[in-house]
Write a protein that holds these residues in place. Sequence first.
Motif, PDB file in Angstrom:
ATOM      1  N   LYS A   1      15.612   0.250   2.697  1.00 11.94           N
ATOM      2  CA  LYS A   1      14.222   0.159   3.126  1.00 11.94           C
ATOM      3  C   LYS A   1      13.427   1.286   2.506  1.00 11.94           C
ATOM      4  CE  LYS A   1      14.930   2.658   7.375  1.00 11.94           C
ATOM      5  NZ  LYS A   1      14.880   2.601   8.802  1.00 11.94           N
ATOM      6  N   ASP A   2      12.120   1.084   2.520  1.00 10.59           N
ATOM      7  CA  ASP A   2      11.201   2.110   2.045  1.00 10.59           C
ATOM      8  C   ASP A   2       9.882   1.886   2.756  1.00 10.59           C
ATOM      9  OD1 ASP A   2      10.449   4.335   0.361  1.00 10.59           O
ATOM     10  OD2 ASP A   2       9.314   2.936  -0.872  1.00 10.59           O
ATOM     11  N   GLY A   3       9.135   2.965   2.892  1.00 11.37           N
ATOM     12  CA  GLY A   3       7.820   2.891   3.501  1.00 11.37           C
ATOM     13  C   GLY A   3       6.771   3.454   2.566  1.00 11.37           C
ATOM     14  N   SER A   4       5.524   3.188   2.880  1.00  6.42           N
ATOM     15  CA  SER A   4       4.418   3.766   2.117  1.00  6.42           C
ATOM     16  C   SER A   4       4.609   5.273   2.045  1.00  6.42           C
ATOM     17  CB  SER A   4       3.085   3.466   2.812  1.00  6.42           C
ATOM     18  OG  SER A   4       2.923   2.086   3.041  1.00  6.42           O
ATOM     19  N   ASP A   5       4.289   5.874   0.900  1.00 10.01           N
ATOM     20  CA  ASP A   5       4.435   7.322   0.743  1.00 10.01           C
ATOM     21  C   ASP A   5       3.461   8.090   1.627  1.00 10.01           C
ATOM     22  OD1 ASP A   5       6.478   7.001  -1.062  1.00 10.01           O
ATOM     23  OD2 ASP A   5       5.227   7.312  -2.834  1.00 10.01           O
ATOM     24  N   SER A   6       2.324   7.492   1.907  1.00 13.44           N
ATOM     25  CA  SER A   6       1.331   8.107   2.780  1.00 13.44           C
ATOM     26  C   SER A   6       0.616   6.979   3.515  1.00 13.44           C
ATOM     27  CB  SER A   6       0.351   8.946   1.958  1.00 13.44           C
ATOM     28  OG  SER A   6      -0.524   9.659   2.816  1.00 13.44           O
ATOM     29  N   TYR A   7      -0.216   7.341   4.455  1.00 11.90           N
ATOM     30  CA  TYR A   7      -0.872   6.318   5.260  1.00 11.90           C
ATOM     31  C   TYR A   7      -2.049   5.678   4.523  1.00 11.90           C
ATOM     32  CZ  TYR A   7      -4.550   9.703   6.328  1.00 11.90           C
ATOM     33  OH  TYR A   7      -5.585  10.594   6.234  1.00 11.90           O
ATOM     34  N   PHE A   8      -2.362   4.483   4.960  1.00 12.50           N
ATOM     35  CA  PHE A   8      -3.582   3.787   4.561  1.00 12.50           C
ATOM     36  C   PHE A   8      -4.324   3.455   5.838  1.00 12.50           C
ATOM     37  CE2 PHE A   8      -0.498   0.509   5.302  1.00 12.50           C
ATOM     38  CZ  PHE A   8      -1.206  -0.552   5.813  1.00 12.50           C
ATOM     39  N   LYS A   9      -5.583   3.073   5.715  1.00 13.56           N
ATOM     40  CA  LYS A   9      -6.399   2.809   6.917  1.00 13.56           C
ATOM     41  C   LYS A   9      -6.702   1.326   7.043  1.00 13.56           C
ATOM     42  CE  LYS A   9      -7.924   7.121   8.172  1.00 13.56           C
ATOM     43  NZ  LYS A   9      -8.854   7.738   9.046  1.00 13.56           N
ATOM     44  N   ILE A  10      -6.665   0.880   8.286  1.00 14.99           N
ATOM     45  CA  ILE A  10      -7.175  -0.450   8.631  1.00 14.99           C
ATOM     46  C   ILE A  10      -8.429  -0.203   9.442  1.00 14.99           C
ATOM     47  CG2 ILE A  10      -6.768  -2.537   9.988  1.00 14.99           C
ATOM     48  CD1 ILE A  10      -3.827  -2.339   9.211  1.00 14.99           C
ATOM     49  N   TYR A  11      -9.502  -0.892   9.079  1.00 13.08           N
ATOM     50  CA  TYR A  11     -10.769  -0.694   9.769  1.00 13.08           C
ATOM     51  C   TYR A  11     -11.372  -2.043  10.142  1.00 13.08           C
ATOM     52  CZ  TYR A  11     -12.686  -1.632   5.116  1.00 13.08           C
ATOM     53  OH  TYR A  11     -12.981  -2.199   3.905  1.00 13.08           O
TER      54      TYR A  11
ATOM     55  N   THR B   1      -7.361 -10.567   3.331  1.00 11.48           N
ATOM     56  CA  THR B   1      -6.009 -10.836   2.846  1.00 11.48           C
ATOM     57  C   THR B   1      -5.660  -9.773   1.820  1.00 11.48           C
ATOM     58  OG1 THR B   1      -6.230 -13.209   3.239  1.00 11.48           O
ATOM     59  CG2 THR B   1      -4.515 -12.515   1.693  1.00 11.48           C
ATOM     60  N   GLN B   2      -4.530  -9.125   2.027  1.00 12.49           N
ATOM     61  CA  GLN B   2      -4.095  -8.028   1.154  1.00 12.49           C
ATOM     62  C   GLN B   2      -2.679  -8.306   0.660  1.00 12.49           C
ATOM     63  OE1 GLN B   2      -6.116  -5.598   0.260  1.00 12.49           O
ATOM     64  NE2 GLN B   2      -7.761  -6.195   1.662  1.00 12.49           N
ATOM     65  N   LYS B   3      -2.394  -7.874  -0.576  1.00 14.82           N
ATOM     66  CA  LYS B   3      -1.070  -8.075  -1.160  1.00 14.82           C
ATOM     67  C   LYS B   3      -0.225  -6.824  -0.942  1.00 14.82           C
ATOM     68  CE  LYS B   3      -0.201 -10.549  -4.807  1.00 14.82           C
ATOM     69  NZ  LYS B   3      -0.042 -11.084  -6.159  1.00 14.82           N
ATOM     70  N   ILE B   4       0.917  -7.000  -0.280  1.00 11.87           N
ATOM     71  CA  ILE B   4       1.913  -5.945  -0.115  1.00 11.87           C
ATOM     72  C   ILE B   4       2.948  -6.176  -1.211  1.00 11.87           C
ATOM     73  CG2 ILE B   4       3.701  -5.017   1.410  1.00 11.87           C
ATOM     74  CD1 ILE B   4       1.945  -6.102   3.756  1.00 11.87           C
ATOM     75  N   THR B   5       3.264  -5.127  -1.998  1.00 11.09           N
ATOM     76  CA  THR B   5       4.199  -5.295  -3.109  1.00 11.09           C
ATOM     77  C   THR B   5       5.315  -4.259  -3.031  1.00 11.09           C
ATOM     78  OG1 THR B   5       2.859  -3.908  -4.568  1.00 11.09           O
ATOM     79  CG2 THR B   5       2.456  -6.279  -4.657  1.00 11.09           C
TER      80      THR B   5
ATOM     81  N   PRO C   1       0.844  -1.196   0.000  1.00 12.21           N
ATOM     82  CA  PRO C   1       0.000   0.000   0.000  1.00 12.21           C
ATOM     83  C   PRO C   1       0.883   1.251   0.000  1.00 12.21           C
ATOM     84  CG  PRO C   1       0.160  -0.828   2.229  1.00 12.21           C
ATOM     85  CD  PRO C   1       0.923  -1.798   1.349  1.00 12.21           C
ATOM     86  N   ASN C   2       0.483   2.240  -0.738  1.00 11.48           N
ATOM     87  CA  ASN C   2       1.313   3.432  -0.850  1.00 11.48           C
ATOM     88  C   ASN C   2       0.560   4.695  -0.454  1.00 11.48           C
ATOM     89  OD1 ASN C   2       3.973   4.071  -1.196  1.00 11.48           O
ATOM     90  ND2 ASN C   2       3.683   4.803  -3.271  1.00 11.48           N
ATOM     91  N   GLY C   3      -0.619   4.511   0.126  1.00  9.48           N
ATOM     92  CA  GLY C   3      -1.377   5.646   0.638  1.00  9.48           C
ATOM     93  C   GLY C   3      -2.774   5.708   0.068  1.00  9.48           C
ATOM     94  N   GLY C   4      -3.733   5.870   0.970  1.00 11.67           N
ATOM     95  CA  GLY C   4      -5.124   6.042   0.564  1.00 11.67           C
ATOM     96  C   GLY C   4      -5.960   4.771   0.567  1.00 11.67           C
ATOM     97  N   GLU C   5      -5.343   3.612   0.687  1.00 16.64           N
ATOM     98  CA  GLU C   5      -6.096   2.363   0.682  1.00 16.64           C
ATOM     99  C   GLU C   5      -6.856   2.188   1.991  1.00 16.64           C
ATOM    100  OE1 GLU C   5      -2.304   1.692  -1.727  1.00 16.64           O
ATOM    101  OE2 GLU C   5      -2.796   2.605   0.187  1.00 16.64           O
ATOM    102  N   GLY C   6      -7.860   1.346   1.961  1.00 20.50           N
ATOM    103  CA  GLY C   6      -8.588   0.954   3.159  1.00 20.50           C
ATOM    104  C   GLY C   6      -8.639  -0.557   3.215  1.00 20.50           C
TER     105      GLY C   6
END
Length: 186
Positions: free
Chosen positions: A163-173, A79-83, A68-73
């Motif tokens: 290393k690298d991180g998501s450019d912006s946050y995503f939400k877990i709900y 199950t989600q794919k991290i790439t 995820p790179n930002g904006g996802e929920g």
Amino acid sequence: TALTKLGFYTYPITGYFGNETKNALIAWQNNVGISPATGYFGPVSRAAMMSTCTPPPPTTPSVTVISPNGGEGWQNGSTQKITWNSNFEKITPIEIWLQVANTSVCPVGQTCPVIASYLIGKTNTAYTSYNWYVSNPDGRPIPAGAYIVVVRAVDGNGYSLAKDGSDSYFKIYDSTSTNRPPSISG
């Protein structure tokens, strides 16, 4: 063997500097602009050959999070794919971390305490994705909120190589949460 790789010497390699080698060297010297092309491999030819045959400098190892790179929920229990992409030439261990958004990221090459983070997976640079069942490592739901994913390539001692991180946050709900991402209908 350099004259063979460059296409100027087409005979079997014997280790003997004979007429075929001399003629191939003259052809190469003419091709690269050494004048006079004598077939003698002296300092000028050596410098030209080194600049022709020197391998490019190694690339700086890197990892780039794609999703995820930002904006996802993402819903707890899905199950989600991290790439990610990486350019490591040899297989290197990868750690995948979930961090509460707005926490600091440890500089490359240092071991830092991880605060408000979950190690959610391990793999290696032979892979560019990880299917994550959205939950804590012990199976409990992740607290609803804003997060980033950090993908780290590490050495055998756990030090970050890249290393690298998501450019912006995503939400877990949660499935019962009213703070869900927007949906478009109709």
